[in-house]
Design a protein around this motif. Sequence first.
Motif, short mmCIF file in Angstrom:
data_model
loop_
_atom_site.label_atom_id
_atom_site.label_comp_id
_atom_site.label_asym_id
_atom_site.label_seq_id
_atom_site.Cartn_x
_atom_site.Cartn_y
_atom_site.Cartn_z
N TYR A 143 5.24 -20.37 -5.52
CA TYR A 143 5.77 -19.46 -4.52
C TYR A 143 6.27 -18.14 -5.13
O TYR A 143 6.62 -18.08 -6.31
N THR A 144 6.32 -17.15 -4.29
CA THR A 144 7.09 -15.95 -4.65
C THR A 144 8.12 -15.74 -3.54
O THR A 144 7.89 -16.13 -2.41
N SER A 145 9.24 -15.15 -3.91
CA SER A 145 10.20 -14.79 -2.85
C SER A 145 9.86 -13.37 -2.44
O SER A 145 9.53 -12.53 -3.28
N VAL A 146 9.88 -13.12 -1.14
CA VAL A 146 9.55 -11.78 -0.64
C VAL A 146 10.67 -11.34 0.29
O VAL A 146 10.96 -11.99 1.29
N GLU A 188 0.82 -1.20 0.00
CA GLU A 188 0.00 0.00 0.00
C GLU A 188 0.86 1.26 0.00
O GLU A 188 0.55 2.24 -0.66
N ALA A 189 1.95 1.18 0.74
CA ALA A 189 2.84 2.34 0.80
C ALA A 189 3.71 2.45 -0.44
O ALA A 189 4.51 3.38 -0.57
N GLN A 190 3.57 1.51 -1.34
CA GLN A 190 4.41 1.43 -2.56
C GLN A 190 5.87 1.59 -2.19
O GLN A 190 6.61 2.35 -2.81
N ASP A 191 6.25 0.86 -1.16
CA ASP A 191 7.61 0.94 -0.65
C ASP A 191 8.56 0.20 -1.59
O ASP A 191 8.40 -0.99 -1.84
N SER A 192 9.54 0.94 -2.13
CA SER A 192 10.41 0.31 -3.13
C SER A 192 11.37 -0.70 -2.51
O SER A 192 12.06 -1.42 -3.22
N SER A 193 11.42 -0.78 -1.18
CA SER A 193 12.32 -1.78 -0.60
C SER A 193 11.69 -3.17 -0.60
O SER A 193 12.36 -4.15 -0.33
N LEU A 194 10.41 -3.26 -0.91
CA LEU A 194 9.75 -4.57 -0.96
C LEU A 194 10.03 -5.23 -2.31
O LEU A 194 9.70 -4.69 -3.36
N HIS A 195 10.69 -6.38 -2.26
CA HIS A 195 10.97 -7.13 -3.50
C HIS A 195 10.14 -8.40 -3.52
O HIS A 195 10.30 -9.26 -2.67
N ILE A 196 9.24 -8.48 -4.49
CA ILE A 196 8.46 -9.71 -4.66
C ILE A 196 8.81 -10.27 -6.04
O ILE A 196 8.75 -9.53 -7.02
N ALA A 197 9.19 -11.52 -6.10
CA ALA A 197 9.56 -12.11 -7.39
C ALA A 197 9.13 -13.56 -7.43
O ALA A 197 9.07 -14.21 -6.39
N PRO A 198 8.81 -14.07 -8.63
CA PRO A 198 8.46 -15.49 -8.73
C PRO A 198 9.60 -16.35 -8.20
O PRO A 198 10.78 -15.99 -8.34
N TYR A 199 9.25 -17.45 -7.58
CA TYR A 199 10.25 -18.31 -6.95
C TYR A 199 10.02 -19.73 -7.44
O TYR A 199 8.88 -20.17 -7.59
#
Lengths: 555, 311
Positions: free
Chosen positions: A513-516, A290-301
Amino acid sequence: MNNRARQHAILPLLLLISTLLLAACGSSESNVDQGNRSGTLHWGNGTEPQSLDPHIATGVPEHHIITALMEGLILKDSETLAPKPGVAESWTISADGRIYTFKLRENARWSNGDPHNAHDYVWSWWRALQPALGNLYAYMYFSIENAQEYYEGTVTDFDQVGVKALDDYRLQVTLSNPTPYFLQLLDHYSLYPVHRATVEKFGAADERGTRWTYEGNNVGNGAFQLLDWKINRRVTVQRNPYYWNTDSVRLNQIVFYPTENVVSEERMFRAGQLHRTSTIPADKIPVYLEAQDSSLHIAPYLGTYFYRINTRVPHLQDKQVRRALAMTIDRETISKSILKAGQIPAYAMTPPGTMGYYPESDLSFDPEAARQLLADAGYPNGEGFPATEILYNTSEGHRKIAVAIQQMWKKYLNIDIKLLNQEWKVYLDSESAGNYEISRAGWIGDYVDPNSFLDMFLCNGGNNRTGWCNAEYDRLIADVAPTVKTHAERLAVFGQAEKILMDELPVIPIYIYTSVNLVNNSVKNYADNILNQPSFTEMYLQAEPQQKRLTEDQH
Amino acid sequence: MLRFAFYRLLQAIPVLLIVISLTFMLVHSAPGGPFSADKAVPPEVIKALEAQYNLDQPLWQQYVSYLGDVLQGDFGPSFKYPGRDVTELIAAGLPATAELAFYAMLVALVIGVSAGVAAAMRPNTAQDYIPMSAAMIGICMPSFLLGPLLVLVFGIYLEWLPVSGWDDMPGDKILPAITLGTGYAAYIARLSRGGMLEVLSQDYIRTARAKGLSEPLVIAKHALRGGLIPVVAFLGPAFAGLLGGSFVVETIFQIPGLGRFYVQAAFNRDYTMILGTTVFFSTLIIVFNLLSDMLAIWLNPKLRQQTRGES
């Protein structure tokens, strides 16, 4: 000093103590700021590493540290995961795809300065295949000619195993069958070389758990060398001046923290104590999104979350029943409302896109057809269907999914499902003993190839655990796939096999899964890839003063 | 006194033997073995590992050889961390845990005794109700709630103190010590209030007051020694409890202490580690109970008389 005076002395003493305590907590520079200046990466690593011996270790935390300390013949491009030269500067593959000849770098050195050559590999691979060592990843060698036979004792002469040093800098590896993912395996730590003199200095080659990996003893061939290992506190590595490519390494140090408590880990990140977290608590993901925080990395795993069905249980033997169950799981809802981190609903075992492979599956969410299937199996409107149990290892996340599926099956099929949670080791015991009806499971690929997901369901596969056995499936995976000539043909064979698997459904895939991770914006060249293995030789740190403040204000 | 200590130590031997035997039986009867893993473990590997850790021997033989090793002070190798001995892991975790327990005890004593004494000085007034209500809240507040709350306020919003770590940054020991100490402070407050109230109603206190001594002097010189006996008796079990029960606080603040090893060992079925830490903690509890009993005897003339009479 009389009593009154003694009493009066207590107050100033208390004041002094509190002043000292407060002085101690003056705002000091955070780890991240200090790290950005000195080139020190502060890495949340999950748990305390069990072992840093590449032939004994098994977990992800160990993987990160070992890849900093050691290097295989091949490296992977951190974005595409395509093989690129590591210790081997080049290689050739014979026309039949079975013989690989590697040319090793002459400037490669061990971290103590010793020369590093092809004989190191022959010895190290011999060591890795000693059963006494208890190497859980020995099967990673089994594509090499006679490696499995040697490990199991049917071949006793290691000279018959397909690995040979042609000279000091040329290593020849012969495979039993062409194995397109073989180069990838070489970047797995279980195939890394170890420094013979160091290993032998601290015990026998096949002795498990000697002290050769500890601080002061550890010798590796990677970009970093072990500086200190404080149990349950931190593992620190620093740049290895003998590394063949040390000039391109931009980090000076990496500090790995055993951040077991994910909630604390996230707080450490927010307080600037970590550059990167090993994961993030599920309920925090929406806040960061929600905060559109660029430190959050979500990627397919490269992993699939699925349910195993014990096909030895009478009422689950009928594949129509299994199909009905699989067709009444609303995966989209689970992904969007429960998981919330971009997990992809899974309708096949292999994650789509694995080495260009997209499994075909006619599995879909179709309650109407599922009810019909259940009726055909003798349970119209769920009547007479025995109460069935979902087993999962104790965890809030698994419980939520199990509850959702329990409700879906009640709603769409009118069947009663019980939930049973067990502590991890008890759950493992129950599952491998076949003492369950439906059991939650997850599988993370060891290497990027459909084979890593499909060969587990061979009749005698140790990880099958469902009691399901299909001769045609075995033939396709074990006999046909390894021998076909082209990549396209191979994928087609996997496609056929997976079609059988998804028709019979001894397993119900649920999501990919996604890696977070949380990664501070000062970490550059941090590549999110499907193995969640960013490269420490490529990463560097560059301060972004605004970032920390932003992160704190938003939470 | 020495004879008393000697007899108590003699009693400790069968207690420890029972602890070892029970723990040994329990860990070996727990489902799931130390080497089971998510990925199937080949039978060759299981065999090699079991042979290495003597798990292939009959249980009684393992028990006997374990007892023999323990007698020589050897707790054996950890199953989970190849190459590490249990003794080495205990030694690695103990300093942080002991230090944490010590600071928590300081926090507990300073806050607890002052609140308890203040309350006892004016019973049934605001000076009594406020600290005692706070103590009640302190007892009820679990550390897994208090810890994160303190971290949020002092670590994240005010940025005064580090949110975790141990010996990494200045001030990183303050929040864990307060978190762990608060529950004990509350308990000590109630104990010292009770003890002080009882003592303050004694004749010798009335005599002291009648002789014209000021109230602070009455408290400090005459009342405290008797009033704090319940607190002293509680110190032994409390210190043992702080050492053995710091797991939650160690986890919240990522402290490299023994508590985390202790709990993880059970999850990992690290047999030798479970046994080693249990024996270690049992010994600590026995020793601390003995010490606090001896201290209580020394403080209380009546008890001193009794022990002398017995011996």
